[in-house]
Scaffold this motif. Structure first.
Motif, PDB file in Angstrom:
ATOM      1  N   VAL A  90       3.759  -1.040  -4.870  1.00  0.00           N
ATOM      2  CA  VAL A  90       2.833  -0.009  -5.365  1.00  0.00           C
ATOM      3  C   VAL A  90       1.842   0.382  -4.268  1.00  0.00           C
ATOM      4  CG1 VAL A  90       0.944   0.416  -6.984  1.00  0.00           C
ATOM      5  CG2 VAL A  90       3.062  -0.605  -7.805  1.00  0.00           C
ATOM      6  N   THR A  91       1.383  -0.620  -3.520  1.00  0.00           N
ATOM      7  CA  THR A  91       0.462  -0.323  -2.410  1.00  0.00           C
ATOM      8  C   THR A  91       1.126   0.574  -1.378  1.00  0.00           C
ATOM      9  OG1 THR A  91      -0.647  -2.459  -2.717  1.00  0.00           O
ATOM     10  CG2 THR A  91      -0.966  -1.354  -0.609  1.00  0.00           C
ATOM     11  N   VAL A  92       2.373   0.267  -1.029  1.00  0.00           N
ATOM     12  CA  VAL A  92       3.114   1.089  -0.070  1.00  0.00           C
ATOM     13  C   VAL A  92       3.311   2.506  -0.615  1.00  0.00           C
ATOM     14  CG1 VAL A  92       5.340   1.389   1.079  1.00  0.00           C
ATOM     15  CG2 VAL A  92       4.260  -0.866   1.006  1.00  0.00           C
ATOM     16  N   LEU A  93       3.641   2.593  -1.931  1.00  0.00           N
ATOM     17  CA  LEU A  93       3.849   3.912  -2.541  1.00  0.00           C
ATOM     18  C   LEU A  93       2.561   4.728  -2.542  1.00  0.00           C
ATOM     19  CD1 LEU A  93       6.175   3.061  -5.574  1.00  0.00           C
ATOM     20  CD2 LEU A  93       6.794   4.337  -3.521  1.00  0.00           C
ATOM     21  N   LEU A  94       1.443   4.067  -2.852  1.00  0.00           N
ATOM     22  CA  LEU A  94       0.164   4.789  -2.858  1.00  0.00           C
ATOM     23  C   LEU A  94      -0.196   5.284  -1.462  1.00  0.00           C
ATOM     24  CD1 LEU A  94      -1.975   2.570  -5.282  1.00  0.00           C
ATOM     25  CD2 LEU A  94      -1.138   4.897  -5.695  1.00  0.00           C
ATOM     26  N   ILE A  95       0.063   4.441  -0.467  1.00  0.00           N
ATOM     27  CA  ILE A  95      -0.203   4.881   0.908  1.00  0.00           C
ATOM     28  C   ILE A  95       0.686   6.067   1.267  1.00  0.00           C
ATOM     29  CG2 ILE A  95      -0.011   4.191   3.335  1.00  0.00           C
ATOM     30  CD1 ILE A  95      -0.788   1.355   2.437  1.00  0.00           C
ATOM     31  N   ALA A  96       1.972   5.973   0.868  1.00  0.00           N
ATOM     32  CA  ALA A  96       2.901   7.069   1.158  1.00  0.00           C
ATOM     33  C   ALA A  96       2.487   8.341   0.426  1.00  0.00           C
ATOM     34  CB  ALA A  96       4.323   6.662   0.756  1.00  0.00           C
ATOM     35  N   PHE A  97       2.088   8.191  -0.857  1.00  0.00           N
ATOM     36  CA  PHE A  97       1.652   9.355  -1.634  1.00  0.00           C
ATOM     37  C   PHE A  97       0.398   9.971  -1.030  1.00  0.00           C
ATOM     38  CE2 PHE A  97      -0.729  11.244  -5.199  1.00  0.00           C
ATOM     39  CZ  PHE A  97       0.213  12.188  -5.618  1.00  0.00           C
ATOM     40  N   THR A 137       6.887  15.144  -4.551  1.00  0.00           N
ATOM     41  CA  THR A 137       6.301  13.838  -4.228  1.00  0.00           C
ATOM     42  C   THR A 137       6.045  13.026  -5.487  1.00  0.00           C
ATOM     43  OG1 THR A 137       5.248  14.782  -2.254  1.00  0.00           O
ATOM     44  CG2 THR A 137       4.381  12.686  -3.074  1.00  0.00           C
ATOM     45  N   LEU A 138       5.500  13.700  -6.529  1.00  0.00           N
ATOM     46  CA  LEU A 138       5.246  13.008  -7.792  1.00  0.00           C
ATOM     47  C   LEU A 138       6.541  12.515  -8.435  1.00  0.00           C
ATOM     48  CD1 LEU A 138       2.443  15.230  -9.371  1.00  0.00           C
ATOM     49  CD2 LEU A 138       2.231  12.880  -8.562  1.00  0.00           C
ATOM     50  N   ILE A 139       7.579  13.349  -8.389  1.00  0.00           N
ATOM     51  CA  ILE A 139       8.869  12.957  -8.978  1.00  0.00           C
ATOM     52  C   ILE A 139       9.450  11.754  -8.243  1.00  0.00           C
ATOM     53  CG2 ILE A 139      11.273  13.679  -9.296  1.00  0.00           C
ATOM     54  CD1 ILE A 139      10.172  16.528  -9.800  1.00  0.00           C
ATOM     55  N   VAL A 140       9.394  11.807  -6.900  1.00  0.00           N
ATOM     56  CA  VAL A 140       9.903  10.689  -6.113  1.00  0.00           C
ATOM     57  C   VAL A 140       9.093   9.421  -6.393  1.00  0.00           C
ATOM     58  CG1 VAL A 140      10.186   9.796  -3.763  1.00  0.00           C
ATOM     59  CG2 VAL A 140      10.871  12.145  -4.297  1.00  0.00           C
ATOM     60  N   PHE A 141       7.768   9.585  -6.438  1.00  0.00           N
ATOM     61  CA  PHE A 141       6.892   8.439  -6.716  1.00  0.00           C
ATOM     62  C   PHE A 141       7.213   7.846  -8.082  1.00  0.00           C
ATOM     63  CE2 PHE A 141       2.970   6.583  -8.347  1.00  0.00           C
ATOM     64  CZ  PHE A 141       2.614   5.757  -7.304  1.00  0.00           C
ATOM     65  N   TRP A 142       7.392   8.708  -9.091  1.00  0.00           N
ATOM     66  CA  TRP A 142       7.718   8.246 -10.444  1.00  0.00           C
ATOM     67  C   TRP A 142       9.067   7.523 -10.469  1.00  0.00           C
ATOM     68  CZ3 TRP A 142      11.784   9.600 -13.696  1.00  0.00           C
ATOM     69  CH2 TRP A 142      11.696   9.171 -15.021  1.00  0.00           C
ATOM     70  N   ALA A 143      10.073   8.089  -9.794  1.00  0.00           N
ATOM     71  CA  ALA A 143      11.414   7.485  -9.768  1.00  0.00           C
ATOM     72  C   ALA A 143      11.382   6.113  -9.093  1.00  0.00           C
ATOM     73  CB  ALA A 143      12.391   8.415  -9.052  1.00  0.00           C
ATOM     74  N   VAL A 144      10.668   6.032  -7.954  1.00  0.00           N
ATOM     75  CA  VAL A 144      10.586   4.756  -7.245  1.00  0.00           C
ATOM     76  C   VAL A 144       9.837   3.727  -8.081  1.00  0.00           C
ATOM     77  CG1 VAL A 144       9.648   3.597  -5.209  1.00  0.00           C
ATOM     78  CG2 VAL A 144      10.762   5.819  -4.968  1.00  0.00           C
ATOM     79  N   LEU A 145       8.763   4.166  -8.759  1.00  0.00           N
ATOM     80  CA  LEU A 145       7.977   3.254  -9.582  1.00  0.00           C
ATOM     81  C   LEU A 145       8.800   2.733 -10.761  1.00  0.00           C
ATOM     82  CD1 LEU A 145       5.167   2.012  -9.819  1.00  0.00           C
ATOM     83  CD2 LEU A 145       4.505   3.940 -11.281  1.00  0.00           C
ATOM     84  N   ILE A 146       9.557   3.629 -11.413  1.00  0.00           N
ATOM     85  CA  ILE A 146      10.429   3.213 -12.514  1.00  0.00           C
ATOM     86  C   ILE A 146      11.494   2.242 -12.014  1.00  0.00           C
ATOM     87  CG2 ILE A 146      12.168   3.994 -14.167  1.00  0.00           C
ATOM     88  CD1 ILE A 146       9.330   4.576 -15.048  1.00  0.00           C
ATOM     89  N   SER A 147      12.098   2.569 -10.865  1.00  0.00           N
ATOM     90  CA  SER A 147      13.122   1.684 -10.285  1.00  0.00           C
ATOM     91  C   SER A 147      12.533   0.314  -9.976  1.00  0.00           C
ATOM     92  CB  SER A 147      13.700   2.301  -9.012  1.00  0.00           C
ATOM     93  OG  SER A 147      14.304   3.551  -9.286  1.00  0.00           O
ATOM     94  N   LEU A 148      11.305   0.319  -9.435  1.00  0.00           N
ATOM     95  CA  LEU A 148      10.634  -0.931  -9.129  1.00  0.00           C
ATOM     96  C   LEU A 148      10.417  -1.766 -10.387  1.00  0.00           C
ATOM     97  CD1 LEU A 148       8.910  -2.864  -7.357  1.00  0.00           C
ATOM     98  CD2 LEU A 148       6.967  -1.360  -7.825  1.00  0.00           C
ATOM     99  N   CYS A 149       9.929  -1.109 -11.455  1.00  0.00           N
ATOM    100  CA  CYS A 149       9.685  -1.830 -12.715  1.00  0.00           C
ATOM    101  C   CYS A 149      10.983  -2.397 -13.275  1.00  0.00           C
ATOM    102  CB  CYS A 149       9.027  -0.896 -13.724  1.00  0.00           C
ATOM    103  SG  CYS A 149       7.325  -0.439 -13.304  1.00  0.00           S
TER     104      CYS A 149
END
Length: 414
Positions: free
Chosen positions: A16-23, A114-126
């Protein structure tokens, strides 16, 4: 926090930290790109306006440029009133501003993607993390079911730091303890079965003799008083033998079951040897066997006096039984810094070499056994007593010359 020790939580926080930095980086890039585009379009628009006006009024070129480089407040209201006629004012939306329409759309698209990618990665992570957690839970569930079915194998792996790792560790500990308890119960069952078989086997002969003597005395009216007295005496002998059998088998059972707690106290070895000899002097005298003692009276070692006396008595009794009439038995003791050593040696017929490894086995009777009432548990009890006090016992023998028993009692029992 204990929660942060879990690998899954650490993984989630890290990703999540990496994703937030990327976002944040993508958002910064998008906003900067949008601002650069707006700035560029504004400059291009100003250049076009200056060019058009200066072309019509070349003499006013410096005044026109001044409005775009020094400020525009002086002519702002006048220009505003003119453009208002064409619905071009500060309230014009970005969608209707043809100069910024494409730039605005690109910025929106970038942020949306970016939001869609972030959401997809976050869902995949969960999904990934929860799948790992539930996989371990399912594995624990299967192992718990195996434990219920009697399979006590430990859960392999997954013992890293964290709540699930600790849970697996505790289940493995529980499984090991259950396995130990089950094996202990099985051994106890086997032990009880064996003891019952031993008691039954050893009591069968004297009990059958008692029944036979009783039937003879009951049914044979022609018996003389002397014959009846003989049968009564034989019955008493069989009862004495049964009593002796039961006492010794119970001793053996207690020692094997581990319920005997040895009372370890500092005592003189010579006194324990003397105590073990007391009940045997009559038997030795009857067979004209001379028992000779050699050793100091100041050798102190920790041992259970009563049980050690029993162990020495069994060895000495065995030596008396196998000694020739008029023979000698030598008992000596000495010490070093580690143990006290007691040696009991007879001058009997000896023990065959192939029988030596088995003379301490329970119910073993050697080929040279001369006592028909002997059942072969005396030396077994002796070995169990000595080893129960962290000691050791050895035997050596030469046919025709005699047998030597060596007992070592540790000065510092383990």
């Amino acid at each position: 926090m204990k929660l942060l020790k879990n690998k899954e939580i650490q993984l989630i926080i890290g990703i999540v930290t990496v994703l937030l930095i990327a976002f944040g980086a993508v958002s910064y890039y998008t906003v900067k790109n949008f601002a650069d585009s707006v700035n560029k379009i504004q400059i291009q628009q100003n250049i076009g306006v200056i060019g058009a006006i200066a072309k019509q009024y070349p003499k006013s070129e410096s005044d026109i440029v001044k409005n775009f480089t020094k400020g525009f407040q002086e002519e702002y209201e006048y220009g505003k009133s003119i453009l208002k006629k064409y619905s071009y004012d500060e309230n014009l939306s970005l969608e209707k501003n043809y100069m910024l329409e494409n730039t605005y759309r690109k910025a929106n698209n970038t942020i949306g993607i970016t939001l869609i990618v972030f959401w997809a990665v976050l869902i995949s992570l969960c999904v990934f993390c929860f799948n790992r957690i539930f996989y371990k839970i399912r594995k624990i569930s299967v192992s718990a079911e195996d434990i219920v079915e009697g399979n006590y194998d430990s859960i392999k792996g997954d013992t890293q730091e964290g709540d699930i790792g600790y849970l697996i560790y505790q289940i493995n500990c529980m499984s090991e303890r259950l396995s130990e308890n089950v094996h202990a119960l099985e051994n106890e069952k086997i032990f009880l079965k064996r003891i019952m078989a031993d008691i039954s086997h050893q009591l069968k002969t004297p009990l059958a003799s008692l029944i036979m003597f009783n039937d003879i005395m009951k049914n044979d009216s022609t018996l003389s008083e002397e014959e009846r007295d003989g049968f009564v005496l034989e019955s008493k002998n069989q009862l004495d033998r049964m009593e002796w059998l039961i006492k010794n088998i119970l001793k053996m059972a207690k020692l094997e079951a581990g319920v005997v707690e040895f009372t370890m106290e500092e005592a003189d070895v010579s006194e324990t040897v003397q105590r073990s000899l007391s009940p045997l002097k009559a038997i030795a005298s009857e067979k004209n066997v001379d028992i000779r003692l050699h050793g100091s009276s100041n050798i102190m070692v920790k041992h259970d006096i009563n049980w050690t006396t029993e162990a020495f008595s069994n060895i000495i009794k065995n030596c008396i039984e196998h000694s020739k009439a008029g023979g000698d038995i030598n008992i000596s003791w000495d010490e070093n810094s580690v143990f006290a050593q007691i040696i009991i040696q007879d001058e009997g017929q000896g023990i065959p070499k192939d029988e030596l490894p088995r003379i301490f086995d329970r119910f073993y009777k050697g080929s040279y056994s001369c006592n028909p009432t002997n059942i072969g548990i005396g030396l077994y009890i002796t070995k169990t007593i000595v080893e129960g006090q962290s000691g050791s016992i050895y035997v050596s023998s030469t046919l025709g010359k005699g047998t030597r028993f060596t007992v070592r009692l540790m000065k510092q029992p383990l």
